[in-house]
Write a protein that holds these residues in place. Structure first.
Motif, short mmCIF file in Angstrom:
data_model
loop_
_atom_site.label_atom_id
_atom_site.label_comp_id
_atom_site.label_asym_id
_atom_site.label_seq_id
_atom_site.Cartn_x
_atom_site.Cartn_y
_atom_site.Cartn_z
N TYR A 41 0.84 -1.20 0.00
CA TYR A 41 0.00 0.00 0.00
C TYR A 41 0.87 1.25 0.00
CZ TYR A 41 -3.56 -3.37 1.41
OH TYR A 41 -4.38 -4.46 1.47
N GLN A 51 -15.29 5.62 -4.66
CA GLN A 51 -15.75 4.65 -5.65
C GLN A 51 -17.22 4.86 -6.01
OE1 GLN A 51 -14.33 0.52 -4.86
NE2 GLN A 51 -13.45 1.43 -3.03
N ASP A 176 -13.15 0.05 1.47
CA ASP A 176 -11.81 0.60 1.55
C ASP A 176 -10.80 -0.54 1.43
OD1 ASP A 176 -10.06 3.08 2.53
OD2 ASP A 176 -9.32 1.28 3.53
N PRO A 177 -9.82 -0.44 0.53
CA PRO A 177 -8.89 -1.55 0.31
C PRO A 177 -7.97 -1.86 1.48
CG PRO A 177 -8.19 0.39 -0.90
CD PRO A 177 -9.55 0.70 -0.36
N GLY A 180 -11.12 -2.15 4.91
CA GLY A 180 -12.27 -2.98 4.62
C GLY A 180 -13.60 -2.36 5.02
#
Length: 214
Positions: A41, A51, A176-177, A180
């Motif tokens: 990251y 998104q 959210d990457p 989560g």
């Protein structure tokens, strides 16, 4: 319990007599995170377009033109304490803040019951006008379900569209990457007058409420 508050734990000595520091690899406050980089990251924070937003999803923005974020009312603790009369008297209903321009173009006055609609569904709240907001942004409130029988304040079914549970209308497809978490801070919505509910402020004539920005 007789606990002692420790205000500067990072400055306490470790087994070798050196300052303990923070729970990071460097034991310092880190703006650049090597841990994030090691896991693939970005090591520094940066802006990423939401998104579910007007730029990423213009197809949705044509039907849901407002950006929904949400906050926790400061009177309560998470989803608790709405059953306490002393607090509930000060905040009897769930509210959604929106700019007077956005309200006026939708036929909404301060204190009106409105429907907050997203691609996932809808919930209800009372409009609170705030000219400090961007006209494209609305702020919902987290945590409403409890009733307060002592003052006759109702509860709100967390699983129904006539309730006030924002979790119902925030989808889980865009997470959210890193953490989560779902998109509770930026989503797309539309606000409409709620059918079948009496409009007007909580007491007295309708008036323009202008709180300071959050």
């Amino acid at each position: 319990m007789p606990l002692q508050t420790r205000y500067t734990r990072h400055a306490e000595p470790d087994a070798n007599g050196a300052p303990r520091g923070f729970a990071t690899p460097t034991r310092k406050v880190e703006l650049y995170s090597q841990t994030f980089l090691d896991h693939g990251y970005a090591p520094l924070p940066d802006f990423e377009e939401p998104q579910i937003g007007p730029v990423a999803r213009p197809d949705l923005a044509s039907r849901f033109p407002l950006i929904l974020t949400n906050a926790k009312p400061t009177l309560f603790c998470q989803t608790q304490h709405r059953a306490l009369p002393s607090l509930r008297k000060r905040a009897p209903h769930p509210e959604v803040e929106l700019h007077p321009e956005a309200a006026r173009s939708r036929g909404i006055a301060n204190g009106d019951w409105v429907s907050i609609e997203t691609p996932e569904g809808s919930v209800r709240a009372r409009a609170r006008l705030n000219r400090n907001l961007d006209p494209r942004v609305v702020i919902g409130e987290h945590g409403w379900w409890q009733a307060c029988a002592e003052i006759g304040a109702p509860g709100y079914d967390p699983f129904q569209s006539h309730g006030a549970n924002l979790n119902l209308i925030i989808g889980s497809a865009a997470l959210d990457p890193v953490s989560g978490t779902a998109s509770h801070r930026a989503y797309l919505c539309e606000i409409r007058p709620a059918a079948g509910l009496v409009s007007g402020s909580r007491s007295g004539p309708r008036s323009l409420s202008l709180p300071t920005a959050r």
